[in-house]
Design a protein around this motif. Structure first.
Motif, PDB file in Angstrom:
ATOM      1  N   ARG A 279       0.915  -1.252  -0.075  1.00  0.00           N
ATOM      2  CA  ARG A 279       0.110   0.091   0.084  1.00  0.00           C
ATOM      3  C   ARG A 279       0.879   1.214  -0.016  1.00  0.00           C
ATOM      4  NH1 ARG A 279      -3.769  -1.206   4.360  1.00  0.00           N
ATOM      5  NH2 ARG A 279      -2.318   0.006   6.096  1.00  0.00           N
ATOM      6  N   LYS A 280       1.847   1.303   0.942  1.00  0.00           N
ATOM      7  CA  LYS A 280       2.717   2.400   0.877  1.00  0.00           C
ATOM      8  C   LYS A 280       3.612   2.635  -0.108  1.00  0.00           C
ATOM      9  CE  LYS A 280       4.498   3.053   5.152  1.00  0.00           C
ATOM     10  NZ  LYS A 280       4.849   2.487   6.631  1.00  0.00           N
TER      11      LYS A 280
ATOM     12  N   PHE B 105       1.457   4.378  -2.971  1.00  0.00           N
ATOM     13  CA  PHE B 105       1.485   5.714  -2.817  1.00  0.00           C
ATOM     14  C   PHE B 105       2.739   6.718  -3.001  1.00  0.00           C
ATOM     15  CE2 PHE B 105      -2.659   4.658  -0.022  1.00  0.00           C
ATOM     16  CZ  PHE B 105      -3.309   5.526  -0.566  1.00  0.00           C
ATOM     17  N   THR B 106       3.745   5.932  -2.713  1.00  0.00           N
ATOM     18  CA  THR B 106       5.184   6.479  -2.914  1.00  0.00           C
ATOM     19  C   THR B 106       5.123   6.719  -4.409  1.00  0.00           C
ATOM     20  OG1 THR B 106       5.940   5.362  -1.111  1.00  0.00           O
ATOM     21  CG2 THR B 106       7.518   6.200  -2.669  1.00  0.00           C
TER      22      THR B 106
ATOM     23  N   LEU C  27       2.849   6.686  -6.986  1.00  0.00           N
ATOM     24  CA  LEU C  27       1.601   7.990  -7.125  1.00  0.00           C
ATOM     25  C   LEU C  27       2.192   9.276  -6.913  1.00  0.00           C
ATOM     26  CD1 LEU C  27      -1.236   7.916  -7.603  1.00  0.00           C
ATOM     27  CD2 LEU C  27      -1.521   7.827  -5.284  1.00  0.00           C
ATOM     28  N   SER C  28       2.816   9.287  -5.692  1.00  0.00           N
ATOM     29  CA  SER C  28       3.066  10.774  -5.038  1.00  0.00           C
ATOM     30  C   SER C  28       4.277  11.388  -5.706  1.00  0.00           C
ATOM     31  CB  SER C  28       3.384  10.611  -3.594  1.00  0.00           C
ATOM     32  OG  SER C  28       4.183  11.560  -3.228  1.00  0.00           O
TER      33      SER C  28
ATOM     34  N   MET D 212       3.101  12.712  -8.972  1.00  0.00           N
ATOM     35  CA  MET D 212       2.304  13.785  -8.600  1.00  0.00           C
ATOM     36  C   MET D 212       3.161  14.841  -8.651  1.00  0.00           C
ATOM     37  SD  MET D 212      -1.131  13.729  -8.793  1.00  0.00           S
ATOM     38  CE  MET D 212      -1.816  14.886  -7.735  1.00  0.00           C
TER      39      MET D 212
ATOM     40  N   THR E  51       1.969   1.825   9.947  1.00  0.00           N
ATOM     41  CA  THR E  51       0.983   2.153   8.909  1.00  0.00           C
ATOM     42  C   THR E  51       0.208   3.732   9.497  1.00  0.00           C
ATOM     43  OG1 THR E  51      -1.052   1.777   7.644  1.00  0.00           O
ATOM     44  CG2 THR E  51      -0.922   0.539   9.738  1.00  0.00           C
ATOM     45  N   ARG E  52      -0.128   4.475   8.597  1.00  0.00           N
ATOM     46  CA  ARG E  52      -0.885   5.749   9.072  1.00  0.00           C
ATOM     47  C   ARG E  52      -2.458   5.385   8.700  1.00  0.00           C
ATOM     48  NH1 ARG E  52       2.231   9.900   5.969  1.00  0.00           N
ATOM     49  NH2 ARG E  52       0.841  11.504   7.033  1.00  0.00           N
TER      50      ARG E  52
ATOM     51  N   PHE F  78     -14.902   4.788   2.352  1.00  0.00           N
ATOM     52  CA  PHE F  78     -13.599   4.983   1.821  1.00  0.00           C
ATOM     53  C   PHE F  78     -13.432   4.538   0.466  1.00  0.00           C
ATOM     54  CE2 PHE F  78      -9.328   3.040   0.930  1.00  0.00           C
ATOM     55  CZ  PHE F  78      -8.453   3.969   1.801  1.00  0.00           C
TER      56      PHE F  78
ATOM     57  N   ALA G  23     -14.206   7.745  -1.484  1.00  0.00           N
ATOM     58  CA  ALA G  23     -13.094   8.445  -1.555  1.00  0.00           C
ATOM     59  C   ALA G  23     -12.130   7.967  -2.709  1.00  0.00           C
ATOM     60  CB  ALA G  23     -12.447   8.872  -0.355  1.00  0.00           C
TER      61      ALA G  23
ATOM     62  N   THR H 129      -7.328  16.948  -8.590  1.00  0.00           N
ATOM     63  CA  THR H 129      -6.844  15.435  -8.208  1.00  0.00           C
ATOM     64  C   THR H 129      -6.298  15.644  -6.803  1.00  0.00           C
ATOM     65  OG1 THR H 129      -6.162  15.120 -10.441  1.00  0.00           O
ATOM     66  CG2 THR H 129      -5.443  13.524  -8.744  1.00  0.00           C
TER      67      THR H 129
ATOM     68  N   CYS I   5      -7.110  13.752  -3.149  1.00  0.00           N
ATOM     69  CA  CYS I   5      -5.979  13.014  -2.257  1.00  0.00           C
ATOM     70  C   CYS I   5      -6.715  13.521  -0.730  1.00  0.00           C
ATOM     71  CB  CYS I   5      -4.680  13.413  -2.625  1.00  0.00           C
ATOM     72  SG  CYS I   5      -4.110  13.323  -4.211  1.00  0.00           S
TER      73      CYS I   5
ATOM     74  N   PHE J 231      -9.211   9.384   6.904  1.00  0.00           N
ATOM     75  CA  PHE J 231      -8.742   8.242   6.831  1.00  0.00           C
ATOM     76  C   PHE J 231      -7.299   7.901   7.007  1.00  0.00           C
ATOM     77  CE2 PHE J 231     -12.544   7.853   4.255  1.00  0.00           C
ATOM     78  CZ  PHE J 231     -13.422   7.315   5.392  1.00  0.00           C
TER      79      PHE J 231
HETATM   80  C1  HEC Z   1      -9.012   6.919  -0.275  1.00  0.00           C
HETATM   81  C2  HEC Z   1      -8.212   7.478   0.334  1.00  0.00           C
HETATM   82  C3  HEC Z   1      -6.785   8.011  -0.048  1.00  0.00           C
HETATM   83  C4  HEC Z   1      -6.628   8.793  -1.387  1.00  0.00           C
HETATM   84  C5  HEC Z   1      -7.538   9.209  -2.278  1.00  0.00           C
HETATM   85  C6  HEC Z   1      -5.372   9.049  -1.465  1.00  0.00           C
HETATM   86  N1  HEC Z   1      -4.595   8.607  -0.395  1.00  0.00           N
HETATM   87 FE1  HEC Z   1      -2.736   8.737   0.176  1.00  0.00          FE
HETATM   88  N2  HEC Z   1      -2.880   7.629   1.735  1.00  0.00           N
HETATM   89  C7  HEC Z   1      -4.064   7.097   2.222  1.00  0.00           C
HETATM   90  C8  HEC Z   1      -3.797   6.263   3.351  1.00  0.00           C
HETATM   91  C9  HEC Z   1      -4.867   5.607   4.310  1.00  0.00           C
HETATM   92  C10 HEC Z   1      -2.656   6.501   3.527  1.00  0.00           C
HETATM   93  C11 HEC Z   1      -1.347   5.724   4.735  1.00  0.00           C
HETATM   94  C12 HEC Z   1      -1.177   4.611   4.158  1.00  0.00           C
HETATM   95  C13 HEC Z   1      -0.421   3.354   5.073  1.00  0.00           C
HETATM   96  O1  HEC Z   1       0.434   4.212   6.075  1.00  0.00           O
HETATM   97  O2  HEC Z   1      -0.558   2.446   5.245  1.00  0.00           O
HETATM   98  C14 HEC Z   1      -1.713   7.226   2.527  1.00  0.00           C
HETATM   99  C15 HEC Z   1      -0.439   7.424   2.293  1.00  0.00           C
HETATM  100  C16 HEC Z   1       0.063   8.226   1.393  1.00  0.00           C
HETATM  101  C17 HEC Z   1       1.487   8.601   1.154  1.00  0.00           C
HETATM  102  C18 HEC Z   1       2.519   8.191   2.298  1.00  0.00           C
HETATM  103  C19 HEC Z   1       2.890   6.789   1.856  1.00  0.00           C
HETATM  104  C20 HEC Z   1       4.104   6.330   2.781  1.00  0.00           C
HETATM  105  O3  HEC Z   1       5.226   5.923   2.244  1.00  0.00           O
HETATM  106  O4  HEC Z   1       3.778   6.196   4.000  1.00  0.00           O
HETATM  107  C21 HEC Z   1       1.261   9.346   0.094  1.00  0.00           C
HETATM  108  C22 HEC Z   1       3.024  10.103  -0.178  1.00  0.00           C
HETATM  109  C23 HEC Z   1       0.069   9.398  -0.239  1.00  0.00           C
HETATM  110  N3  HEC Z   1      -0.508   9.076   0.407  1.00  0.00           N
HETATM  111  C24 HEC Z   1      -0.095  10.308  -1.448  1.00  0.00           C
HETATM  112  C25 HEC Z   1      -1.285  10.387  -1.947  1.00  0.00           C
HETATM  113  C26 HEC Z   1      -1.683  11.135  -3.053  1.00  0.00           C
HETATM  114  C27 HEC Z   1      -0.654  12.016  -3.835  1.00  0.00           C
HETATM  115  C28 HEC Z   1      -3.066  10.851  -3.497  1.00  0.00           C
HETATM  116  C29 HEC Z   1      -3.754  11.697  -4.660  1.00  0.00           C
HETATM  117  C30 HEC Z   1      -3.601  11.615  -5.938  1.00  0.00           C
HETATM  118  C31 HEC Z   1      -3.358  10.250  -2.646  1.00  0.00           C
HETATM  119  N4  HEC Z   1      -2.356   9.863  -1.494  1.00  0.00           N
HETATM  120  C32 HEC Z   1      -4.884   9.695  -2.525  1.00  0.00           C
HETATM  121  C33 HEC Z   1      -5.379   7.223   1.565  1.00  0.00           C
HETATM  122  C34 HEC Z   1      -5.495   7.978   0.557  1.00  0.00           C
END
Ligand code: HEC
Length: 151
Positions: free
Chosen positions: A37-38, A41-42, A44-45, A48, A93-94, A106, A109, A137, A141, A148
């Motif tokens: 999961r993390k 997001f890394t 994705l971000s 972005m 995790t967060r 969730f 979203a 976008t 986020c 959440f």
């Molecule tokens: C539906 C909910 C949701 C959306 C939409 C969302 N996020 Fe998150 N994001 C989370 C959650 C929950 C976490 C914590 C994940 C974990 O720590 O397990 C997170 C964590 C992250 C992290 C930290 C990752 C890490 O290594 O700890 C980043 C960076 C991030 N999101 C960027 C984004 C960006 C950029 C977008 C939009 C393009 C986005 N997120 C959209 C829920 C969301």
């Protein structure tokens, strides 16, 4: 005999899409799901960030690079939801427990963000449209993080 093989394979595939195995079975351990999961997001971000740098004029606008990043954002934006497994809101995790308890909210979203990232690909053809769609976008986020994600 052979001519039945293909329709049968199709039916099996269709059935497996409807009767999905519980997500937890896809990961050996809950910690693996959290890492997955993390990591999504890394990725994705990171992309972005590249798009934002162009939108803010910190990097020259390049439509091909922007579209490439937009595609990766859109693709990576589908990955975190694969890893919303039971008991994954504690540990490294967060994720707030509310995300698992209110799965429908969730998902709403998540769907909202996926709808916005899908538009990013065409929007990144020009700087003006990129700026606008990047704002929408980013708001999607934030909408989810505020609710959440732990600070
Ligand atoms: C539906 C909910 C949701 C959306 C939409 C969302 N996020 Fe998150 N994001 C989370 C959650 C929950 C976490 C914590 C994940 C974990 O720590 O397990 C997170 C964590 C992250 C992290 C930290 C990752 C890490 O290594 O700890 C980043 C960076 C991030 N999101 C960027 C984004 C960006 C950029 C977008 C939009 C393009 C986005 N997120 C959209 C829920 C969301």
């Amino acid at each position: 005999m052979k001519r039945f093989a293909i329709p049968l394979a199709g039916a099996v595939l269709a059935a497996s899409a409807f009767y999905a195995v519980p997500a937890v079975a896809q990961f050996a351990k809950v910690e693996d799901a959290i890492k997955y999961r993390k990591a999504s997001f890394t990725i994705l971000s990171n992309h972005m960030g590249r798009l934002s740098a162009m939108a803010r004029g910190e990097r020259p606008f390049d439509a091909a690079a922007a579209q490439n990043s937009a595609r990766l954002v859109d693709m990576a934006g589908h990955l975190p939801w694969e890893a919303m497994v039971p008991n994954s809101a504690s540990g490294d995790t967060r994720l707030k427990p509310e995300a698992l308890a209110n799965a429908a909210e969730f998902k709403q979203a998540a769907d909202k963000m996926n709808a916005e990232t899908a538009k990013l690909v065409t929007a990144s053809a020009s700087l003006d449209t990129l700026r606008t769609q990047l704002g929408a976008t980013g708001a999607s986020c934030k909408g989810c993080h505020d609710k959440f994600r732990k600070d």
